[in-house]
Scaffold this active site. Structure first.
Site, PDB file in Angstrom:
ATOM      1  N   GLY A   1      35.261  39.559  40.613  1.00 31.80           N
ATOM      2  CA  GLY A   1      34.266  39.281  41.654  1.00 31.80           C
ATOM      3  C   GLY A   1      33.409  40.505  41.909  1.00 31.80           C
ATOM      4  O   GLY A   1      32.973  40.747  43.046  1.00 31.80           O
TER       5      GLY A   1
ATOM      6  N   ASP B   1      33.094  39.878  36.317  1.00 32.63           N
ATOM      7  CA  ASP B   1      32.539  38.768  37.093  1.00 32.63           C
ATOM      8  C   ASP B   1      32.205  37.615  36.149  1.00 32.63           C
ATOM      9  O   ASP B   1      31.978  37.826  34.955  1.00 32.63           O
ATOM     10  CB  ASP B   1      31.284  39.217  37.850  1.00 32.63           C
ATOM     11  CG  ASP B   1      31.038  38.355  39.091  1.00 32.63           C
ATOM     12  OD1 ASP B   1      31.355  38.824  40.199  1.00 32.63           O
ATOM     13  OD2 ASP B   1      30.544  37.214  38.939  1.00 32.63           O
TER      14      ASP B   1
ATOM     15  N   ASP C   1      36.212  34.644  33.423  1.00 38.40           N
ATOM     16  CA  ASP C   1      36.443  33.440  34.219  1.00 38.40           C
ATOM     17  C   ASP C   1      37.903  33.502  34.690  1.00 38.40           C
ATOM     18  O   ASP C   1      38.821  33.345  33.882  1.00 38.40           O
ATOM     19  CB  ASP C   1      36.198  32.199  33.350  1.00 38.40           C
ATOM     20  CG  ASP C   1      36.508  30.906  34.088  1.00 38.40           C
ATOM     21  OD1 ASP C   1      36.928  30.977  35.257  1.00 38.40           O
ATOM     22  OD2 ASP C   1      36.326  29.836  33.477  1.00 38.40           O
TER      23      ASP C   1
ATOM     24  N   TYR D   1      39.104  26.021  51.879  1.00 38.15           N
ATOM     25  CA  TYR D   1      39.129  27.484  51.710  1.00 38.15           C
ATOM     26  C   TYR D   1      40.329  28.070  52.465  1.00 38.15           C
ATOM     27  O   TYR D   1      41.106  28.853  51.912  1.00 38.15           O
ATOM     28  CB  TYR D   1      37.813  28.053  52.237  1.00 38.15           C
ATOM     29  CG  TYR D   1      37.721  29.555  52.307  1.00 38.15           C
ATOM     30  CD1 TYR D   1      37.707  30.337  51.153  1.00 38.15           C
ATOM     31  CD2 TYR D   1      37.600  30.217  53.537  1.00 38.15           C
ATOM     32  CE1 TYR D   1      37.597  31.717  51.221  1.00 38.15           C
ATOM     33  CE2 TYR D   1      37.476  31.583  53.615  1.00 38.15           C
ATOM     34  CZ  TYR D   1      37.473  32.336  52.457  1.00 38.15           C
ATOM     35  OH  TYR D   1      37.355  33.700  52.529  1.00 38.15           O
TER      36      TYR D   1
ATOM     37  N   LYS E   1      43.729  29.912  51.130  1.00 36.80           N
ATOM     38  CA  LYS E   1      44.154  31.252  51.562  1.00 36.80           C
ATOM     39  C   LYS E   1      45.608  31.225  52.049  1.00 36.80           C
ATOM     40  O   LYS E   1      46.373  32.142  51.765  1.00 36.80           O
ATOM     41  CB  LYS E   1      43.219  31.792  52.650  1.00 36.80           C
ATOM     42  CG  LYS E   1      41.821  32.167  52.153  1.00 36.80           C
ATOM     43  CD  LYS E   1      41.854  33.286  51.123  1.00 36.80           C
ATOM     44  CE  LYS E   1      40.470  33.774  50.722  1.00 36.80           C
ATOM     45  NZ  LYS E   1      40.483  34.728  49.592  1.00 36.80           N
TER      46      LYS E   1
ATOM     47  N   ILE F   1      32.420  39.653  56.971  1.00 41.16           N
ATOM     48  CA  ILE F   1      32.013  40.982  56.521  1.00 41.16           C
ATOM     49  C   ILE F   1      30.488  41.082  56.571  1.00 41.16           C
ATOM     50  O   ILE F   1      29.783  40.209  56.044  1.00 41.16           O
ATOM     51  CB  ILE F   1      32.492  41.255  55.065  1.00 41.16           C
ATOM     52  CG1 ILE F   1      34.007  41.042  54.923  1.00 41.16           C
ATOM     53  CG2 ILE F   1      32.090  42.653  54.627  1.00 41.16           C
ATOM     54  CD1 ILE F   1      34.859  42.010  55.682  1.00 41.16           C
TER      55      ILE F   1
HETATM   56  C1  AKB Z   1      33.644  32.897  55.138  1.00 43.58           C
HETATM   57  O1  AKB Z   1      32.854  32.831  56.080  1.00 43.58           O
HETATM   58  O2  AKB Z   1      33.944  31.928  54.435  1.00 43.58           O
HETATM   59  C2  AKB Z   1      34.297  34.227  54.845  1.00 43.58           C
HETATM   60  C3  AKB Z   1      35.591  34.401  55.572  1.00 43.58           C
HETATM   61  C4  AKB Z   1      35.617  34.630  57.017  1.00 43.58           C
HETATM   62  O3  AKB Z   1      36.610  34.376  54.961  1.00 43.58           O
HETATM   63  N1  AKB Z   1      33.404  35.294  55.181  1.00 43.58           N
END
Ligand code: AKB
Length: 316
Positions: free
Chosen positions: A8, A34, A53, A142, A146, A172
């Protein structure tokens, strides 16, 4: 001495982490990897750079072998907003990629840094000062990737002894490479548009408050946890981490102090529901106690710095 691999490398954190790693480790190869062949100039010019990949396990194993990788910063992943549009891609990239990297690390005895996120929390978690071990039932694919990724890291540490370390990043804010596909992207984007166009339409409500961090602190956190003596890193899922919390409206007000003509409007879209399911602030006391986490930037000092950096870049 082996090499350091950063997956990445074209991304928001990767593009700045590679440059910092190459500065810190002048005698070691820092391999920027990447899927994209377009790396930011600061990364591109220095090398070595490769196209990878992460969902291809054989390719990852080959890269570890050919480059003698002994440390990997595995940053490649799909963020929350893109994940909701492409759930299969998000799962395959985030979990398939992490699995491939952990397997290669196990085979070669390499150390691993992997970013988790505040997205592991969901509507059932306490939203204020969210503790390390709060209930984690996220509402996004997502976030689910995680949570699963944290458990996979913990498993590889305890079952195979892979030295994997992780932090739960908040949003971030960066200047070098803008984030893409996330929910917290509006923060970095607001600074950029304020300088570039003097106007921004923010995709969350004015009162939306989320935990955030300036990119130098995000990089400092990755180095701090990787430099810590192994015995101090007792949490092998992932550490809560934060630097500040502010609302989208407070961010606009901070920018107005520097750019009085800046116009900001608020038009929430589907990302509002994601933001509303995340913590407004985070308890990161364990990261502070275990490996000395201490951020340098708050909203005011970040704003002064990023507007200077962006201003210089845009004027060039
Ligand atoms: C997102 O907004 O998806 C990321 C996160 C907070 O993990 N920046």
């Amino acid at each position: 001495m082996g090499s350091v691999l950063v997956t990445g490398a074209a991304g928001q954190i990767g593009s700045e982490l590679v440059v910092e790693l190459r500065r810190r480790l002048p005698d070691q190869a820092v391999v920027a990897a990447d899927l994209s062949t377009k790396l930011p100039p600061g990364v591109q010019e220095q090398g070595p750079n490769i196209t990878v990949d992460v969902t291809d396990g054989a390719q990852i194993a080959r890269v570890f072998e050919e480059h003698g990788v002994d440390t990997v910063y595995h940053l490649a992943g799909i963020l929350s907003a893109t994940g909701e549009q492409k759930p299969r891609l998000a799962w395959n990239t985030n979990i398939g990629g992490l699995y491939n990297v952990l397997e290669a690390a196990r085979t070669r005895g390499a150390r691993v840094f992997w970013p988790s996120s505040i997205s592991v929390f969901g509507p059932d978690s306490p939203r204020v000062n969210t503790p390390q071990n709060a209930v984690m039932i996220p509402s996004t694919i997502y976030g689910a990737s995680k949570v699963a990724g944290e458990l996979l890291c913990n498993y590889y540490y305890h079952r195979f002894g892979v030295d994997v370390r992780s932090v739960r990043y908040p949003g971030i804010v960066s200047s070098e490479t803008l984030p893409g596909g996330g929910t917290t992207d509006y923060a970095a984007r607001m600074y950029y548009e304020a300088i570039e166009r003097g106007q921004y339409t923010c995709f969350v409500r004015r009162d939306t408050t989320l935990p955030m961090m300036y990119i130098p602190d995000a990089i400092k956190a990755a180095f701090s946890i990787m430099d810590a003596e192994s015995g101090r890193v007792t949490i092998r899922t992932s550490y809560n981490l934060t630097a500040m919390s502010f609302s989208a409206g407070e961010l606009a007000e901070e920018i107005w102090k520097h750019i009085p003509n800046f116009e900001c409007t608020f038009e929430p879209d589907f990302r509002q529901a994601i933001a509303d399911s995340w913590p407004v602030s985070i308890d990161d006391s364990l990261a502070r106690a275990h490996w000395g986490w201490n951020p340098d930037y708050d909203l005011s000092s970040m704003t002064t710095d990023i507007l200077r950096v962006l201003g210089e870049r845009i004027r060039k």
